[in-house]
Motif scaffolding. Structure first.
Motif, short mmCIF file in Angstrom:
data_model
loop_
_atom_site.label_atom_id
_atom_site.label_comp_id
_atom_site.label_asym_id
_atom_site.label_seq_id
_atom_site.Cartn_x
_atom_site.Cartn_y
_atom_site.Cartn_z
N ILE A 227 0.87 -1.16 0.00
CA ILE A 227 0.00 0.00 0.00
C ILE A 227 0.91 1.21 0.00
O ILE A 227 1.91 1.26 0.74
N GLU A 228 0.59 2.19 -0.82
CA GLU A 228 1.44 3.38 -0.94
C GLU A 228 1.71 3.99 0.44
O GLU A 228 0.80 4.13 1.26
N GLY A 229 2.99 4.31 0.68
CA GLY A 229 3.40 4.91 1.94
C GLY A 229 3.70 3.91 3.04
O GLY A 229 4.11 4.29 4.13
N GLN A 230 3.48 2.62 2.79
CA GLN A 230 3.75 1.58 3.78
C GLN A 230 4.82 0.63 3.24
O GLN A 230 5.03 0.56 2.03
N PRO A 231 5.49 -0.11 4.12
CA PRO A 231 6.49 -1.07 3.65
C PRO A 231 5.85 -2.19 2.82
O PRO A 231 4.69 -2.55 3.03
N LYS A 232 6.63 -2.73 1.91
CA LYS A 232 6.20 -3.88 1.11
C LYS A 232 6.04 -5.08 2.05
O LYS A 232 6.85 -5.30 2.93
N GLN A 233 4.97 -5.85 1.84
CA GLN A 233 4.71 -7.04 2.65
C GLN A 233 4.87 -8.29 1.82
O GLN A 233 4.52 -8.31 0.64
N VAL A 234 5.39 -9.34 2.44
CA VAL A 234 5.45 -10.66 1.79
C VAL A 234 4.11 -11.33 2.02
O VAL A 234 3.58 -11.34 3.14
N ILE A 235 3.54 -11.87 0.95
CA ILE A 235 2.27 -12.60 1.04
C ILE A 235 2.50 -14.01 0.50
O ILE A 235 3.31 -14.21 -0.40
N GLN A 236 1.78 -14.97 1.05
CA GLN A 236 1.94 -16.35 0.61
C GLN A 236 0.66 -17.14 0.85
O GLN A 236 -0.28 -16.64 1.46
N LYS A 237 0.66 -18.35 0.34
CA LYS A 237 -0.50 -19.23 0.40
C LYS A 237 -1.14 -19.18 1.79
O LYS A 237 -0.47 -19.33 2.80
#
Length: 166
Positions: A107-117
């Motif tokens: 989300i703009e302005g927030q850190p990148k998140q790792v997503i998984q199954k």
């Protein structure tokens, strides 16, 4: 006279062989964190999405088309390793259900998140965000776009390599 059970030696051998194969067919899980992995498809891979909205190869399958009764679009997107969406918003919001693989969401302005199954991601209405696969692993996600009477998606600029890799 009491009947005694008769053991058929051939049948016993067949059952033992089948059990042996069934028990020995399991493969140990290996660490694939540094290797490319293949995702398992729940739905068809779908059609390649337009290049102007994605970097790399991504494929979409529509599962439920929006209509005036349900006002919800549901589909599946498969991202090949290294592919990602452009920045975009959804006027009515979006829910992602990660069904296989590993990827990123930001989300703009927030850190990148790792997503998984197994992960579920909620994007609030009109919130700039992007999502896609990691560099080495594909990502399969089911998307739910509610309130389609407000609109479905507003595409924006490409996510740069520096943002993707950061």
């Amino acid at each position: 006279m009491t009947a005694k059970p008769v053991f058929n030696l051939a049948a016993t051998a067949v059952i033992a062989a089948l059990l042996s194969v069934a028990c020995n067919d399991r493969k140990p899980h290996k660490d694939t964190s540094q290797t490319t992995t293949q995702t398992e498809f729940i739905f068809s891979k779908g059609e390649k999405v337009p290049d102007q909205n994605f970097t790399g190869n991504a494929y979409n399958t529509s599962l439920v088309a929006p209509d005036s009764t349900y006002t919800t679009a549901i589909g599946n997107v498969y991202f090949e390793p290294g592919s990602r969406s452009n920045w975009h918003t959804h006027p009515g919001g979006q829910i992602l259900i990660i069904t296989d693989g590993k990827g990123y969401h930001q989300i703009e302005g927030q850190p990148k998140q790792v997503i998984q199954k197994g992960d579920v991601v909620k994007c609030s209405p009109n919130t700039r965000h992007w999502h896609g696969a990691t560099e080495n692993t594909g990502l399969q996600q089911m998307y739910i776009v509610p309130n389609t009477e407000k609109g479905i998606v507003n595409w924006m600029e490409t996510v740069t390599d520096s943002v993707y890799i950061k």
